[in-house]
Motif scaffolding. Sequence first.
Motif, PDB file in Angstrom:
ATOM      1  N   ASN A 139       0.790  -1.338  -0.034  1.00  0.00           N
ATOM      2  CA  ASN A 139       0.018  -0.026  -0.020  1.00  0.00           C
ATOM      3  C   ASN A 139       0.957   1.151   0.133  1.00  0.00           C
ATOM      4  O   ASN A 139       0.346   2.362  -0.753  1.00  0.00           O
ATOM      5  N   ASN A 142       2.313   2.256  -3.273  1.00  0.00           N
ATOM      6  CA  ASN A 142       1.350   2.999  -4.202  1.00  0.00           C
ATOM      7  C   ASN A 142       1.589   4.712  -3.928  1.00  0.00           C
ATOM      8  O   ASN A 142       1.495   5.426  -4.996  1.00  0.00           O
ATOM      9  N   TYR A 143       1.769   4.845  -2.706  1.00  0.00           N
ATOM     10  CA  TYR A 143       1.849   6.256  -2.261  1.00  0.00           C
ATOM     11  C   TYR A 143       3.180   6.918  -2.746  1.00  0.00           C
ATOM     12  O   TYR A 143       3.498   7.970  -3.464  1.00  0.00           O
ATOM     13  N   SER A 163      -4.406   7.239  -6.087  1.00  0.00           N
ATOM     14  CA  SER A 163      -5.606   7.015  -5.891  1.00  0.00           C
ATOM     15  C   SER A 163      -5.900   5.482  -5.242  1.00  0.00           C
ATOM     16  O   SER A 163      -6.801   4.967  -4.591  1.00  0.00           O
ATOM     17  N   SER A 164      -4.871   4.621  -5.435  1.00  0.00           N
ATOM     18  CA  SER A 164      -4.794   3.330  -5.019  1.00  0.00           C
ATOM     19  C   SER A 164      -4.286   3.160  -3.415  1.00  0.00           C
ATOM     20  O   SER A 164      -4.384   2.101  -2.990  1.00  0.00           O
ATOM     21  N   LYS A 166      -4.630   3.873   0.195  1.00  0.00           N
ATOM     22  CA  LYS A 166      -5.689   3.735   1.377  1.00  0.00           C
ATOM     23  C   LYS A 166      -4.783   4.152   2.701  1.00  0.00           C
ATOM     24  O   LYS A 166      -4.277   3.236   3.246  1.00  0.00           O
ATOM     25  N   SER A 167      -5.210   5.126   3.307  1.00  0.00           N
ATOM     26  CA  SER A 167      -4.632   5.309   4.726  1.00  0.00           C
ATOM     27  C   SER A 167      -5.506   6.255   5.661  1.00  0.00           C
ATOM     28  O   SER A 167      -5.951   7.293   5.173  1.00  0.00           O
ATOM     29  N   ASP A 168      -5.530   6.005   6.945  1.00  0.00           N
ATOM     30  CA  ASP A 168      -6.031   6.888   7.831  1.00  0.00           C
ATOM     31  C   ASP A 168      -5.152   7.414   8.721  1.00  0.00           C
ATOM     32  O   ASP A 168      -5.492   8.020   9.795  1.00  0.00           O
ATOM     33  N   GLY A 173      -2.598  10.252   4.882  1.00  0.00           N
ATOM     34  CA  GLY A 173      -3.904  10.230   4.354  1.00  0.00           C
ATOM     35  C   GLY A 173      -4.300  11.511   3.715  1.00  0.00           C
ATOM     36  O   GLY A 173      -4.526  11.592   2.425  1.00  0.00           O
ATOM     37  N   GLN A 199     -11.450  17.285   0.283  1.00  0.00           N
ATOM     38  CA  GLN A 199     -11.192  16.013   0.861  1.00  0.00           C
ATOM     39  C   GLN A 199     -10.010  15.876   1.786  1.00  0.00           C
ATOM     40  O   GLN A 199     -10.112  15.371   2.756  1.00  0.00           O
ATOM     41  N   LYS A 203      -9.981  15.234   5.938  1.00  0.00           N
ATOM     42  CA  LYS A 203      -9.701  13.811   5.990  1.00  0.00           C
ATOM     43  C   LYS A 203      -9.190  13.662   7.500  1.00  0.00           C
ATOM     44  O   LYS A 203      -9.792  12.916   8.254  1.00  0.00           O
TER      45      LYS A 203
END
Length: 261
Positions: A139, A142-143, A163-164, A166-168, A173, A199, A203
């Motif tokens: 993951n 991707n970043y 876009s792929s 995903k992170s909180d 994020g 967004q 976030k």
Amino acid sequence: MATYKKRGYKPKKEKVTQEVEETFDETQSTTAEVFNTLDETANKSEEWIEKNSKPLFYGLVAIASLILVYLAYSKFIAEPKQQEASNELAYPRALFDEAATFAGAKADSIYNLALAGGVNGKYGFIDIADQFGGTKAGNLANYYAGISYLKMKKYEEAIEYLSSFKSDDELLGPTALGAIGDAFADINQPKEALDYYQQAANKKDNQFTTPLFLFKAAQIAMDLKEYSKAEKLYTTIKEKYADSDQGRDIEKYINSAKYAQ
């Protein structure tokens, strides 16, 4: 003088005793009914269990098997794969950090190496994202791939990989969403840029990324001549993030949006 009792007379004590006995008999009857009902229910439950003992047994075996399979997968497949992905990520991340110290063609060549890998069989960000997609390291790849492409001004690829991701995480994020906004802004798609900046601002609420992306969103809103929205975004910075870098001179931006309307 002689004392006598009238025919049919009964002492009150006997009447009370009779009432108590009748009440006691009713209570005993109700209790018996309850126990009878419980016995019937227990018997039915026992009959059902006996009738379905094999399906129940096989069901328990199936659940136990699933738990064992999950534990085995986590221990012998998922954890080693995560460790391998983390080890592979170290090489392109070092190149990514090195590229940040250069500019122009030199930086681009290092970013390319970080993306593609290939030296001594080492994976790059693209390979790690493809081969280890279900892991944290995959993951993260991707970043880093997305930011690398953004630095190289390859905006469509940057948008695809970011876009792929995903992170909180408190910073990563919002930063990823904001970077997508930067990519859209650079290819002159301001509406999409505004959407992603908003967004990013929403976030995770913090004193660093939130005012930064509120400010960028407000600037895009000004370019789109959405002055009331820009004023609202600038005002939010003033009210909640006055101590941030963006909040120091925010009053002049608020006035600029207000007088443009």
